[in-house]
Design a protein around this motif. Structure first.
Motif, PDB file in Angstrom:
ATOM      1  N   UNK A  49      -6.531  -0.330  -9.455  1.00 36.33           N
ATOM      2  CA  UNK A  49      -7.109  -1.403 -10.274  1.00 36.33           C
ATOM      3  C   UNK A  49      -6.479  -2.767 -10.065  1.00 36.33           C
ATOM      4  N   UNK A  50      -5.257  -2.840  -9.576  1.00 39.49           N
ATOM      5  CA  UNK A  50      -4.562  -4.123  -9.492  1.00 39.49           C
ATOM      6  C   UNK A  50      -4.063  -4.411  -8.078  1.00 39.49           C
ATOM      7  N   UNK A  51      -4.801  -3.968  -7.113  1.00 43.82           N
ATOM      8  CA  UNK A  51      -4.328  -4.089  -5.731  1.00 43.82           C
ATOM      9  C   UNK A  51      -4.186  -5.556  -5.308  1.00 43.82           C
ATOM     10  N   UNK A  52      -5.150  -6.384  -5.632  1.00 40.35           N
ATOM     11  CA  UNK A  52      -5.095  -7.794  -5.227  1.00 40.35           C
ATOM     12  C   UNK A  52      -3.875  -8.478  -5.831  1.00 40.35           C
ATOM     13  N   UNK A  53      -3.652  -8.274  -7.131  1.00 41.41           N
ATOM     14  CA  UNK A  53      -2.495  -8.875  -7.790  1.00 41.41           C
ATOM     15  C   UNK A  53      -1.191  -8.338  -7.216  1.00 41.41           C
ATOM     16  N   UNK A  54      -1.206  -7.035  -6.863  1.00 41.44           N
ATOM     17  CA  UNK A  54      -0.020  -6.425  -6.279  1.00 41.44           C
ATOM     18  C   UNK A  54       0.314  -7.053  -4.931  1.00 41.44           C
ATOM     19  N   UNK A  56       0.815  -1.219   0.000  1.00 41.46           N
ATOM     20  CA  UNK A  56       0.000   0.000   0.000  1.00 41.46           C
ATOM     21  C   UNK A  56       0.847   1.267   0.000  1.00 41.46           C
ATOM     22  N   UNK A  57       2.124   1.138   0.361  1.00 39.23           N
ATOM     23  CA  UNK A  57       3.020   2.302   0.400  1.00 39.23           C
ATOM     24  C   UNK A  57       3.754   2.531  -0.924  1.00 39.23           C
ATOM     25  N   UNK A  58       3.515   1.678  -1.915  1.00 40.73           N
ATOM     26  CA  UNK A  58       4.249   1.790  -3.175  1.00 40.73           C
ATOM     27  C   UNK A  58       3.997   3.120  -3.883  1.00 40.73           C
ATOM     28  N   UNK A  59       2.791   3.661  -3.719  1.00 40.13           N
ATOM     29  CA  UNK A  59       2.492   4.962  -4.322  1.00 40.13           C
ATOM     30  C   UNK A  59       3.299   6.080  -3.683  1.00 40.13           C
ATOM     31  N   UNK A  60       3.330   6.100  -2.337  1.00 39.18           N
ATOM     32  CA  UNK A  60       4.102   7.110  -1.624  1.00 39.18           C
ATOM     33  C   UNK A  60       5.601   6.977  -1.905  1.00 39.18           C
ATOM     34  N   UNK A 113       8.696  -7.336 -12.014  1.00 35.61           N
ATOM     35  CA  UNK A 113       7.332  -6.844 -11.820  1.00 35.61           C
ATOM     36  C   UNK A 113       6.996  -5.661 -12.728  1.00 35.61           C
ATOM     37  N   UNK A 114       7.994  -5.094 -13.382  1.00 34.35           N
ATOM     38  CA  UNK A 114       7.779  -3.892 -14.199  1.00 34.35           C
ATOM     39  C   UNK A 114       6.710  -4.080 -15.277  1.00 34.35           C
ATOM     40  N   UNK A 115       6.758  -5.159 -16.101  1.00 35.68           N
ATOM     41  CA  UNK A 115       5.754  -5.284 -17.166  1.00 35.68           C
ATOM     42  C   UNK A 115       4.318  -5.379 -16.658  1.00 35.68           C
ATOM     43  N   UNK A 116       4.112  -6.092 -15.560  1.00 41.93           N
ATOM     44  CA  UNK A 116       2.757  -6.307 -15.064  1.00 41.93           C
ATOM     45  C   UNK A 116       2.181  -5.078 -14.376  1.00 41.93           C
ATOM     46  N   UNK A 117       3.008  -4.353 -13.628  1.00 39.65           N
ATOM     47  CA  UNK A 117       2.491  -3.262 -12.801  1.00 39.65           C
ATOM     48  C   UNK A 117       3.016  -1.879 -13.190  1.00 39.65           C
ATOM     49  N   UNK A 130       6.902   4.367  -6.636  1.00 38.67           N
ATOM     50  CA  UNK A 130       7.266   3.188  -7.406  1.00 38.67           C
ATOM     51  C   UNK A 130       6.142   2.702  -8.309  1.00 38.67           C
ATOM     52  N   UNK A 131       4.913   3.140  -8.029  1.00 42.15           N
ATOM     53  CA  UNK A 131       3.768   2.701  -8.826  1.00 42.15           C
ATOM     54  C   UNK A 131       2.851   3.883  -9.138  1.00 42.15           C
ATOM     55  N   UNK A 132       2.270   3.889 -10.356  1.00 37.15           N
ATOM     56  CA  UNK A 132       1.303   4.947 -10.677  1.00 37.15           C
ATOM     57  C   UNK A 132      -0.014   4.715  -9.944  1.00 37.15           C
ATOM     58  N   UNK A 133      -0.815   5.758  -9.692  1.00 41.79           N
ATOM     59  CA  UNK A 133      -2.071   5.628  -8.956  1.00 41.79           C
ATOM     60  C   UNK A 133      -3.037   4.613  -9.562  1.00 41.79           C
ATOM     61  N   UNK A 134      -3.051   4.491 -10.891  1.00 46.90           N
ATOM     62  CA  UNK A 134      -4.000   3.569 -11.538  1.00 46.90           C
ATOM     63  C   UNK A 134      -3.779   2.132 -11.092  1.00 46.90           C
TER      64      UNK A 134
END
Length: 292
Positions: free
Chosen positions: A85-90, A70-74, A130-134, A77-81
């Motif tokens: 949209x992909x929280x479970x997979x993340x 959940x801290x990846x946005x802060x 993980x780059x291609x998927x997320x 490292x990850x865009x908000x989308x």
């Protein structure tokens, strides 16, 4: 010194190999670490520093991979989308990644000291996958910091084979979480996750005591000293007061069987008693609440 650069100052010397480090003797006879060659310097935003503190604490305190995800946005490292949209997979991918990158020592029966060893190379490799998927973004601060910390850890392990960078970062991160000198909302939110029962949402004395024990065990301070350090700060006193008030409300409510009239009477009685006992400080009350 390096830890302060990373988590406090936000300016990090990212090429700390042995040729760039000096032992500098001071006039008072002390020794300080000196740095050379500032060709690679990483800057870390305040939001990222706060998120790093929270990630380390969530990871070591109770292996909360979801909280770290959940801290990846802060952490930028990850865009908000992706976070929406992909929280479970993340969550699933982050658990696999951190399971591979963290090596927990064989349990000694002392839960507080079971700090994992972070394998930087495996962490970077897993995140690259993980780059291609997320649509993972690896900003310069992340790559430079990982490389710099990995270099420093290698130097430290030549002197002490048992050196563990997370064991150094964890107590520091805990102190930042408890004191929250910047008033960060990220830190406040993460601290509430740490000290509350995830099922009931109520304050957990067991979790609070564990935070104090961990800080004491890994810094060499007594638990009383840890509490005093926290209560010296305005944020620490505010946290202690809020914990005490919630504890009092819970005791009154459940101790009186939930009867509103009894609750009101008991609360008024407490207030009158509290106004007469002005000599009882918040620090003393908080220490009694938090101590074993």
């Amino acid at each position: 010194c390096t830890l302060r650069q990373l988590l406090v100052d936000g300016v990090f010397h990212a090429d700390p190999h042995a040729g760039n480090l000096l032992k500098v003797r001071q006039d008072d006879g002390g020794v300080r670490l000196g740095y050379l060659d500032f060709g690679i310097v990483a800057r870390i935003d305040a939001q990222v520093r706060d998120a790093l503190v929270c990630a380390v604490t969530q990871l070591v305190f109770h292996k909360d991979y979801r909280a770290v995800a959940d801290l990846m946005g802060e952490l930028q490292l990850l865009p908000p989308r992706v976070m929406q949209d992909q929280r479970k997979e993340l969550y699933e991918a982050m658990e696999r990644t951190l399971t591979a990158a963290l090596h927990y020592p064989t349990s000694t029966g002392n839960e507080e000291m079971n700090v994992p060893v972070l394998l930087f190379d495996q962490l970077l490799e897993a995140m690259v996958r993980m780059i291609p998927q997320f649509q993972f973004q690896l900003p310069p601060y992340f790559i430079n910091n990982a490389r710099g910390l990995s270099t420093l850890e290698g130097i430290a392990r030549t002197l002490d084979p048992e050196f563990n960078v997370l064991q150094i970062m964890y107590p520091y991160a805990l102190s930042v979480m408890l004191e929250n000198p910047s008033g960060s909302e990220i830190v406040d939110r993460s601290l509430q996750q740490l000290i509350r029962n995830p099922t009931t949402g109520r304050l957990s004395r067991r979790r609070i005591r564990k935070i104090v024990r961990d800080s004491a065990a890994l810094t060499g301070y007594t638990q009383r000293q840890v509490l005093k350090d926290v209560l010296r700060t305005s944020k620490g006193r505010k946290l202690a007061r809020s914990m005490l008030m919630e504890e009092m409300k819970t005791r009154v409510t459940f101790g009186c069987g939930g009867n509103k009239e009894h609750v009101k009477t008991a609360t008024q009685r407490r207030k009158r008693g509290g106004s007469r006992r002005k000599t009882s400080s918040t620090s003393t009350q908080s220490s009694k609440f938090l101590q074993l």
